[in-house]
Design a protein around this motif. Structure first.
Motif, PDB file in Angstrom:
ATOM      1  N   CYS A 147       0.829  -1.212   0.000  1.00 47.73           N
ATOM      2  CA  CYS A 147       0.000   0.000   0.000  1.00 47.73           C
ATOM      3  C   CYS A 147       0.862   1.259   0.000  1.00 47.73           C
ATOM      4  N   THR A 148       2.029   1.183   0.605  1.00 48.35           N
ATOM      5  CA  THR A 148       2.952   2.324   0.551  1.00 48.35           C
ATOM      6  C   THR A 148       3.453   2.539  -0.872  1.00 48.35           C
ATOM      7  N   ARG A 149       3.833   1.468  -1.556  1.00 45.66           N
ATOM      8  CA  ARG A 149       4.296   1.610  -2.948  1.00 45.66           C
ATOM      9  C   ARG A 149       3.180   2.138  -3.834  1.00 45.66           C
ATOM     10  N   LEU A 195       8.238   6.181   1.440  1.00 45.27           N
ATOM     11  CA  LEU A 195       7.693   7.090   0.431  1.00 45.27           C
ATOM     12  C   LEU A 195       8.751   8.070  -0.058  1.00 45.27           C
ATOM     13  N   ARG A 196       9.581   8.557   0.861  1.00 48.19           N
ATOM     14  CA  ARG A 196      10.671   9.459   0.435  1.00 48.19           C
ATOM     15  C   ARG A 196      11.585   8.752  -0.556  1.00 48.19           C
ATOM     16  N   ALA A 243       4.754 -11.296  -4.758  1.00 45.08           N
ATOM     17  CA  ALA A 243       5.621 -11.399  -5.929  1.00 45.08           C
ATOM     18  C   ALA A 243       6.613 -10.256  -6.058  1.00 45.08           C
ATOM     19  N   TRP A 244       6.272  -9.087  -5.510  1.00 46.36           N
ATOM     20  CA  TRP A 244       7.123  -7.920  -5.715  1.00 46.36           C
ATOM     21  C   TRP A 244       8.010  -7.695  -4.495  1.00 46.36           C
ATOM     22  N   SER A 245       9.288  -7.568  -4.729  1.00 43.73           N
ATOM     23  CA  SER A 245      10.209  -7.222  -3.653  1.00 43.73           C
ATOM     24  C   SER A 245      10.088  -5.719  -3.424  1.00 43.73           C
ATOM     25  N   LEU A 246       9.739  -5.322  -2.211  1.00 43.93           N
ATOM     26  CA  LEU A 246       9.410  -3.921  -1.962  1.00 43.93           C
ATOM     27  C   LEU A 246      10.494  -3.209  -1.155  1.00 43.93           C
ATOM     28  N   PRO A 291      12.647   3.645  -8.253  1.00 44.01           N
ATOM     29  CA  PRO A 291      11.850   2.575  -7.625  1.00 44.01           C
ATOM     30  C   PRO A 291      10.485   2.398  -8.269  1.00 44.01           C
ATOM     31  N   LEU A 292       9.867   3.521  -8.657  1.00 45.22           N
ATOM     32  CA  LEU A 292       8.548   3.434  -9.288  1.00 45.22           C
ATOM     33  C   LEU A 292       8.659   2.923 -10.710  1.00 45.22           C
TER      34      LEU A 292
END
Length: 519
Positions: free
Chosen positions: A230-232, A268-269, A513-516, A477-478
């Motif tokens: 949810c942060t990503r 987020l930063r 599945a996603w490494s965050l 990152p995005l």
């Protein structure tokens, strides 16, 4: 539906008297780890002492609750010595009244491992052979069909755990390779001899918190991942909305010292590369669903350590009744089967998780509305030219996300406040922990559906932002997340059915599945 036994390449989770973690149970549930009962002679001798002590008490005509007496309110009924051996089998037989959907194979593996953990503490008066039988069934992929409904969460998960007790004895049904098979046939095919339960063993299997605790372990794992995902998503929504990354400034968050919230702001930063030069024309203050996202997600992030402590303490407890202290030769009657800690953790967790669904739902409302999305097309439609008139983009997806969010929010009523008096007022105050855990899993399921909708939405929003603002690219990152999503979801340039992509994204989310973010 996979009920296959674990493979030799998997890591081993050793069951002895040492402390286990949530991750141990989750890995066994997923089939990523094998449950192995310790061969250590000291451990096995400690288990045997409890059973031997009970045998000695029986020979000396001792009165033992649930061994020489009836159960619950029937504790005043004395069982004739010649019928003591039949009593455990009557216990699981008359509790065979569960209803509702069956627990999934993964949930069932978690239940079996959780009950094995408690019995391995050595305070339940059971034999080593009982513990070995649970481990054998797990290793062979023979999983009891356990109805999910019928427990009030005190005096343990009696009815659902009766299905484990029965299968250990070759009765009822199991999952085997995804199919329902009579337990007697499945054990015979696997070369496993059905048990004949010793005097307290039926009570020891059933009178504990294994179902609610197992489900809580699985819920924790999913909730912890959602804090990151949810942060990503929020970072991608902020970029798509041309948001102000300075809302997540480190100095700003230093003055409100909630560690979990500060961690979310830090993620987020990093995602938005907040130190980079800002483009002109940004709003001074973004709307709350973006600006206050660390404060919303941070509630769950800050609660997770408490949830872990409560769940793992329960996981590592002897939680049946009576407790057998073989060293001091005492039988201790109490109420450790009461699932109040799990009930509170699950009621609290589902509240925090549902707030994530609500946060993302509000972000989506901003993204699809041309009055608030800072220059993006209405409903994030990617259609251009004359065809734009007949394309509606994500209009229906936003309606669905709102429906899933509303259902999640509706389920946040705490289950633990609905205690009932049952069993002739013997069980007159109960935890409802298993209902709370099932509710929490449902809230997680609905929130993951909202997440799937938002993954399509932010992927579309970032793509449109880059199309609308040539020369602007997402921070690294995005961009990596956008590329990963692009393997599953193409931009919506023409209206299409989105259900297949939603289901695929649900699978990816539940498979983490996603490494965050690094721990």
């Amino acid at each position: 539906m996979n009920s296959a036994p674990p493979q030799a390449t998997q890591r081993v989770v050793l069951f002895d008297r040492n402390r286990l973690t949530i991750e141990d149970i989750v890995d066994i549930a997923r089939g990523d780890a094998r449950a192995v009962l310790s061969e250590d002679p000291q451990f096995r001798a400690a288990i045997a002492r409890g059973a031997d002590f009970l045998d000695r008490l029986l020979r000396e005509d001792g009165i033992i609750y649930g061994v020489t007496t009836g159960y619950g309110d029937s504790c005043t009924v004395t069982v004739p010595p010649e019928l003591v051996a039949e009593l455990p089998h009557h216990l699981y037989t008359y509790h065979g009244c569960g209803l509702g959907e069956y627990l999934s194979p993964a949930q069932t593996r978690a239940v079996m491992a959780t009950r094995l953990a408690s019995l391995s503490k050595g305070f339940s008066g059971v034999s080593v052979e009982l513990l070995a039988q649970i481990a054998r069934l797990l290793d062979a992929g023979l999983l009891p069909l356990i109805p999910s409904e019928g427990s009030v969460g005190a005096s343990g998960d009696l009815t659902p755990l009766s299905y484990l007790a029965a299968v250990l004895c070759g009765e009822r049904e199991v999952w085997r390779d995804g199919a329902q098979v009579p337990a007697a046939q499945a054990l015979l095919d696997a070369g496993i001899t059905p048990l004949r339960l010793r005097p307290k063993e039926g009570l020891a299997i059933m009178n504990g918190t294994a179902v609610m605790t197992a489900l809580a372990c699985l819920a924790y794992d999913r909730a912890a991942y959602l804090t990151k995902l949810c942060t990503r998503i929020t970072a991608m929504a902020s970029f798509a909305l041309d948001g102000n990354a300075h809302h997540f400034d480190e100095t700003l968050f230093a003055v409100k010292p909630h560690a979990g919230m500060q961690g979310v702001a830090g993620w987020l930063r990093a995602d938005l590369e907040a130190g980079a030069a800002e483009r002109n024309g940004k709003r001074l203050q973004d709307r709350y669903s973006i600006r206050c996202a660390p404060h919303v997600i941070g509630v769950l992030a800050d609660a997770l350590p408490f949830f872990r402590q409560s769940i793992e303490n329960e996981l590592n407890s002897a939680n049946d009744n009576p407790i057998i202290d073989a060293e001091a030769e005492r039988v201790l009657h109490g109420g450790h089967f009461y699932g109040g800690h799990i009930a509170f953790a699950m009621d609290s967790m589902k509240n925090a998780v549902a707030n994530l669904a609500d946060l993302l739902d509000r972000q989506m409302a901003l993204l699809v509305d041309s009055r608030y999305n800072h220059g993006l097309p209405a409903n994030l439609s990617g259609a251009e030219g004359p065809r734009a008139a007949i394309n509606h983009g994500l209009k229906a997806l936003q309606i669905s996300a709102s429906a899933w969010t509303a259902e999640a929010l509706k389920l946040t009523m705490p289950a633990s406040v609905f205690s009932r008096s049952t069993e002739c007022h013997n069980q007159d105050k109960v935890s409802m922990g298993t209902i709370a855990a099932r509710d929490c899993l449902r809230v997680l399921e609905l929130t993951e559906q909202v997440v799937a909708a938002l993954l399509i939405t932010v992927r579309q929003g970032v793509w449109l932002r880059c199309r609308a603002t040539p020369g602007v690219a997402p921070p690294a990152p995005l961009l990596r997340m956008l590329e990963a999503l692009g393997e599953d979801v193409a931009p919506v340039t023409e209206d299409r059915r989105l259900e297949p992509e939603l289901r695929l994204l649900l699978e990816r989310t539940r498979g983490q599945a996603w490494s965050l973010y690094a721990a």
